[in-house]
Design a protein around this motif. Structure first.
Motif, PDB file in Angstrom:
ATOM      1  N   VAL A 233       9.831  16.573   0.149  1.00  0.00           N
ATOM      2  CA  VAL A 233       8.507  15.945   0.203  1.00  0.00           C
ATOM      3  C   VAL A 233       7.825  16.032  -1.155  1.00  0.00           C
ATOM      4  CG1 VAL A 233       6.182  16.124   1.194  1.00  0.00           C
ATOM      5  CG2 VAL A 233       8.190  16.309   2.681  1.00  0.00           C
ATOM      6  N   LEU A 234       7.895  17.203  -1.794  1.00  0.00           N
ATOM      7  CA  LEU A 234       7.279  17.357  -3.110  1.00  0.00           C
ATOM      8  C   LEU A 234       7.949  16.436  -4.122  1.00  0.00           C
ATOM      9  CD1 LEU A 234       5.290  18.695  -5.001  1.00  0.00           C
ATOM     10  CD2 LEU A 234       6.951  20.554  -5.349  1.00  0.00           C
ATOM     11  N   TYR A 235       9.285  16.374  -4.089  1.00  0.00           N
ATOM     12  CA  TYR A 235      10.009  15.485  -5.008  1.00  0.00           C
ATOM     13  C   TYR A 235       9.596  14.033  -4.782  1.00  0.00           C
ATOM     14  CZ  TYR A 235      13.776  12.849  -7.179  1.00  0.00           C
ATOM     15  OH  TYR A 235      14.488  11.940  -7.937  1.00  0.00           O
ATOM     16  N   ARG A 236       9.501  13.616  -3.516  1.00  0.00           N
ATOM     17  CA  ARG A 236       9.089  12.246  -3.194  1.00  0.00           C
ATOM     18  C   ARG A 236       7.690  11.958  -3.705  1.00  0.00           C
ATOM     19  NH1 ARG A 236       7.224  11.948   2.576  1.00  0.00           N
ATOM     20  NH2 ARG A 236       5.379  12.695   1.461  1.00  0.00           N
ATOM     21  N   ASN A 237       6.777  12.908  -3.503  1.00  0.00           N
ATOM     22  CA  ASN A 237       5.406  12.710  -3.954  1.00  0.00           C
ATOM     23  C   ASN A 237       5.319  12.602  -5.476  1.00  0.00           C
ATOM     24  OD1 ASN A 237       4.619  12.834  -1.302  1.00  0.00           O
ATOM     25  ND2 ASN A 237       3.821  14.918  -1.416  1.00  0.00           N
ATOM     26  N   MET A 238       6.231  13.276  -6.149  1.00  0.00           N
ATOM     27  CA  MET A 238       6.239  13.233  -7.604  1.00  0.00           C
ATOM     28  C   MET A 238       6.959  12.003  -8.151  1.00  0.00           C
ATOM     29  SD  MET A 238       6.974  17.241  -8.528  1.00  0.00           S
ATOM     30  CE  MET A 238       6.986  16.969 -10.314  1.00  0.00           C
ATOM     31  N   PHE A 239       8.173  11.770  -7.651  1.00  0.00           N
ATOM     32  CA  PHE A 239       9.056  10.767  -8.276  1.00  0.00           C
ATOM     33  C   PHE A 239       9.394   9.564  -7.396  1.00  0.00           C
ATOM     34  CE2 PHE A 239      10.043  14.832 -10.414  1.00  0.00           C
ATOM     35  CZ  PHE A 239       9.752  14.458 -11.714  1.00  0.00           C
TER      36      PHE A 239
ATOM     37  N   VAL B 280       0.838  -1.199   0.000  1.00  0.00           N
ATOM     38  CA  VAL B 280       0.000   0.000   0.000  1.00  0.00           C
ATOM     39  C   VAL B 280       0.868   1.242   0.000  1.00  0.00           C
ATOM     40  CG1 VAL B 280      -1.652   1.360   1.334  1.00  0.00           C
ATOM     41  CG2 VAL B 280      -1.972  -1.118   1.072  1.00  0.00           C
ATOM     42  N   ASN B 281       1.916   1.258   0.884  1.00  0.00           N
ATOM     43  CA  ASN B 281       2.809   2.413   0.948  1.00  0.00           C
ATOM     44  C   ASN B 281       3.520   2.632  -0.377  1.00  0.00           C
ATOM     45  OD1 ASN B 281       2.165   2.915   3.611  1.00  0.00           O
ATOM     46  ND2 ASN B 281       3.817   1.646   4.422  1.00  0.00           N
ATOM     47  N   SER B 282       3.944   1.520  -0.997  1.00  0.00           N
ATOM     48  CA  SER B 282       4.620   1.620  -2.283  1.00  0.00           C
ATOM     49  C   SER B 282       3.691   2.189  -3.344  1.00  0.00           C
ATOM     50  CB  SER B 282       5.132   0.250  -2.716  1.00  0.00           C
ATOM     51  OG  SER B 282       5.733   0.307  -3.992  1.00  0.00           O
ATOM     52  N   ALA B 283       2.419   1.786  -3.298  1.00  0.00           N
ATOM     53  CA  ALA B 283       1.457   2.272  -4.278  1.00  0.00           C
ATOM     54  C   ALA B 283       1.217   3.771  -4.129  1.00  0.00           C
ATOM     55  CB  ALA B 283       0.146   1.506  -4.147  1.00  0.00           C
ATOM     56  N   ASN B 284       1.343   4.286  -2.901  1.00  0.00           N
ATOM     57  CA  ASN B 284       1.098   5.692  -2.647  1.00  0.00           C
ATOM     58  C   ASN B 284       2.306   6.567  -2.968  1.00  0.00           C
ATOM     59  OD1 ASN B 284      -1.529   5.270  -1.771  1.00  0.00           O
ATOM     60  ND2 ASN B 284      -0.918   4.933   0.348  1.00  0.00           N
ATOM     61  N   MET B 285       3.454   5.954  -3.209  1.00  0.00           N
ATOM     62  CA  MET B 285       4.653   6.708  -3.537  1.00  0.00           C
ATOM     63  C   MET B 285       4.597   7.155  -4.987  1.00  0.00           C
ATOM     64  SD  MET B 285       7.016   7.069  -1.095  1.00  0.00           S
ATOM     65  CE  MET B 285       8.681   6.899  -1.749  1.00  0.00           C
ATOM     66  N   GLY B 286       5.286   8.279  -5.265  1.00  0.00           N
ATOM     67  CA  GLY B 286       5.372   8.730  -6.631  1.00  0.00           C
ATOM     68  C   GLY B 286       6.324   7.863  -7.432  1.00  0.00           C
ATOM     69  N   SER B 287       6.361   8.088  -8.724  1.00  0.00           N
ATOM     70  CA  SER B 287       7.286   7.397  -9.617  1.00  0.00           C
ATOM     71  C   SER B 287       7.407   8.232 -10.878  1.00  0.00           C
ATOM     72  CB  SER B 287       6.780   5.993  -9.953  1.00  0.00           C
ATOM     73  OG  SER B 287       5.604   6.058 -10.742  1.00  0.00           O
ATOM     74  N   ILE B 288       8.383   7.922 -11.699  1.00  0.00           N
ATOM     75  CA  ILE B 288       8.551   8.675 -12.937  1.00  0.00           C
ATOM     76  C   ILE B 288       7.320   8.549 -13.841  1.00  0.00           C
ATOM     77  CG2 ILE B 288       9.901   8.867 -15.066  1.00  0.00           C
ATOM     78  CD1 ILE B 288      12.372   8.195 -13.394  1.00  0.00           C
ATOM     79  N   PRO B 289       6.805   7.330 -14.082  1.00  0.00           N
ATOM     80  CA  PRO B 289       5.593   7.228 -14.921  1.00  0.00           C
ATOM     81  C   PRO B 289       4.407   7.992 -14.338  1.00  0.00           C
ATOM     82  CG  PRO B 289       6.657   5.079 -14.731  1.00  0.00           C
ATOM     83  CD  PRO B 289       7.345   5.981 -13.768  1.00  0.00           C
ATOM     84  N   LYS B 290       4.223   7.900 -13.006  1.00  0.00           N
ATOM     85  CA  LYS B 290       3.120   8.626 -12.378  1.00  0.00           C
ATOM     86  C   LYS B 290       3.297  10.137 -12.529  1.00  0.00           C
ATOM     87  CE  LYS B 290       1.687   5.361  -8.752  1.00  0.00           C
ATOM     88  NZ  LYS B 290       1.572   5.179  -7.281  1.00  0.00           N
ATOM     89  N   ALA B 291       4.531  10.599 -12.316  1.00  0.00           N
ATOM     90  CA  ALA B 291       4.794  12.035 -12.413  1.00  0.00           C
ATOM     91  C   ALA B 291       4.528  12.541 -13.826  1.00  0.00           C
ATOM     92  CB  ALA B 291       6.235  12.334 -12.007  1.00  0.00           C
ATOM     93  N   LEU B 292       4.972  11.800 -14.823  1.00  0.00           N
ATOM     94  CA  LEU B 292       4.782  12.204 -16.212  1.00  0.00           C
ATOM     95  C   LEU B 292       3.302  12.183 -16.611  1.00  0.00           C
ATOM     96  CD1 LEU B 292       7.819  10.425 -17.893  1.00  0.00           C
ATOM     97  CD2 LEU B 292       7.532  12.878 -17.471  1.00  0.00           C
ATOM     98  N   ALA B 293       2.538  11.322 -15.926  1.00  0.00           N
ATOM     99  CA  ALA B 293       1.100  11.260 -16.192  1.00  0.00           C
ATOM    100  C   ALA B 293       0.318  12.286 -15.372  1.00  0.00           C
ATOM    101  CB  ALA B 293       0.577   9.856 -15.899  1.00  0.00           C
ATOM    102  N   GLY B 294       0.997  13.005 -14.494  1.00  0.00           N
ATOM    103  CA  GLY B 294       0.322  13.971 -13.627  1.00  0.00           C
ATOM    104  C   GLY B 294      -0.370  13.339 -12.450  1.00  0.00           C
ATOM    105  N   ASP B 295      -0.008  12.082 -12.139  1.00  0.00           N
ATOM    106  CA  ASP B 295      -0.657  11.349 -11.059  1.00  0.00           C
ATOM    107  C   ASP B 295       0.025  11.647  -9.725  1.00  0.00           C
ATOM    108  OD1 ASP B 295      -2.169   9.625  -9.570  1.00  0.00           O
ATOM    109  OD2 ASP B 295      -1.224   7.786 -10.319  1.00  0.00           O
ATOM    110  N   TYR B 296      -0.060  12.892  -9.311  1.00  0.00           N
ATOM    111  CA  TYR B 296       0.460  13.316  -8.011  1.00  0.00           C
ATOM    112  C   TYR B 296      -0.282  14.579  -7.594  1.00  0.00           C
ATOM    113  CZ  TYR B 296       3.160  16.853 -10.574  1.00  0.00           C
ATOM    114  OH  TYR B 296       3.531  17.915 -11.368  1.00  0.00           O
TER     115      TYR B 296
END
Length: 249
Positions: free
Chosen positions: A234-240, A17-33
């Protein structure tokens, strides 16, 4: 099955669950943050407990190293230390390039202190010296940022503001995700563009908090600088998200 197996399964589920809530490059590029300025600052403030010394040690080491780099660069290019206004010509340009290149890893280290605190990773103030293996891509990234943002300001100002905000996450992407300079710049720009105005607002609030700390007889900076460093993390973590290998962008 015995109950002895239940706890590891529960912990594994929580980790997923925690991993799913973390940002990632694909999520960031999709605006999923999300960019929630209040929540980000609040979390950063909470995380300053026990970490202010780490951030401030990093700041002091950065300043000492930067001054040393500046003095050495000035001396080897034959420039004046006591009268900087007299430094002109090719020597001054070379001196500035040396300072930019040599101090780029120091700036990356300061950013990564905030990032690692935000991700609950072990970090010390000496992180500022940990990324000299990336000195070339970091220096190229900083020079490209300066040139492109300057060009953007020449072109009716607004493009410069757009790029200045868009490139704000490029430096940690180089050291944390092992990206090249242009890839880091474009990844940061594309991700930030998805929520450009909230990120812009976040940076404005960061600036205002710094100014407020400065105006409070400098005493406010004791709390403001660690809070702002961690808020960026924190913002970087939420994004990437966390450290990972470099995928194609």
């Amino acid at each position: 099955m015995s109950d002895i197996y239940n706890a590891p399964q529960a912990e594994l589920a929580a980790d997923e669950v925690n991993s799913a809530n973390m940002g990632s490059i694909p999520k960031a590029l999709a605006g999923d943050y999300q960019v929630n300025v209040g929540d980000t600052i609040s979390e950063a403030w909470a995380r300053t407990k026990g970490n202010k010394g780490t951030v401030w040690l990093g700041v002091l080491l950065y300043l000492v190293a930067y001054i040393g780099i500046s003095v050495v660069a000035t001396m080897i290019t034959g420039q004046s230390i006591t009268d900087p206004d007299a430094n002109q010509g090719v020597g001054a340009i070379i001196s500035n390039l040396i300072i930019v290149a040599a101090s780029a890893p120091l700036g990356a280290g300061m950013m990564m202190i905030g990032v690692k605190i935000a991700r609950d990773e072990q970090v010390s103030g000496t992180e500022v010296f940990a990324h000299f293996d990336k000195i070339l891509p970091l220096a190229v990234c900083m020079i490209l940022t300066y040139l492109l943002v300057t060009l953007g300001f020449i072109l009716l100002v607004l493009p410069g503001i757009y790029l200045m905000v868009g490139y704000c996450m490029s430096i940690p992407l180089i050291v944390d995700k092992n990206m090249g300079p242009w890839q880091a710049l474009e990844t940061s720009r594309k991700a930030v563009t998805k929520h450009w105005f909230p990120v812009f607002g976040f940076l404005i609030v960061m600036l205002l908090l710094y100014v407020a700390g400065f105006l409070a007889l400098l005493i406010g900076l004791i709390w403001a600088i660690p809070t702002l460093a961690i808020a960026y993390g924190v913002l970087y973590r939420n994004m990437f998200g966390g450290a990972e290998s470099n995928p194609e962008v």
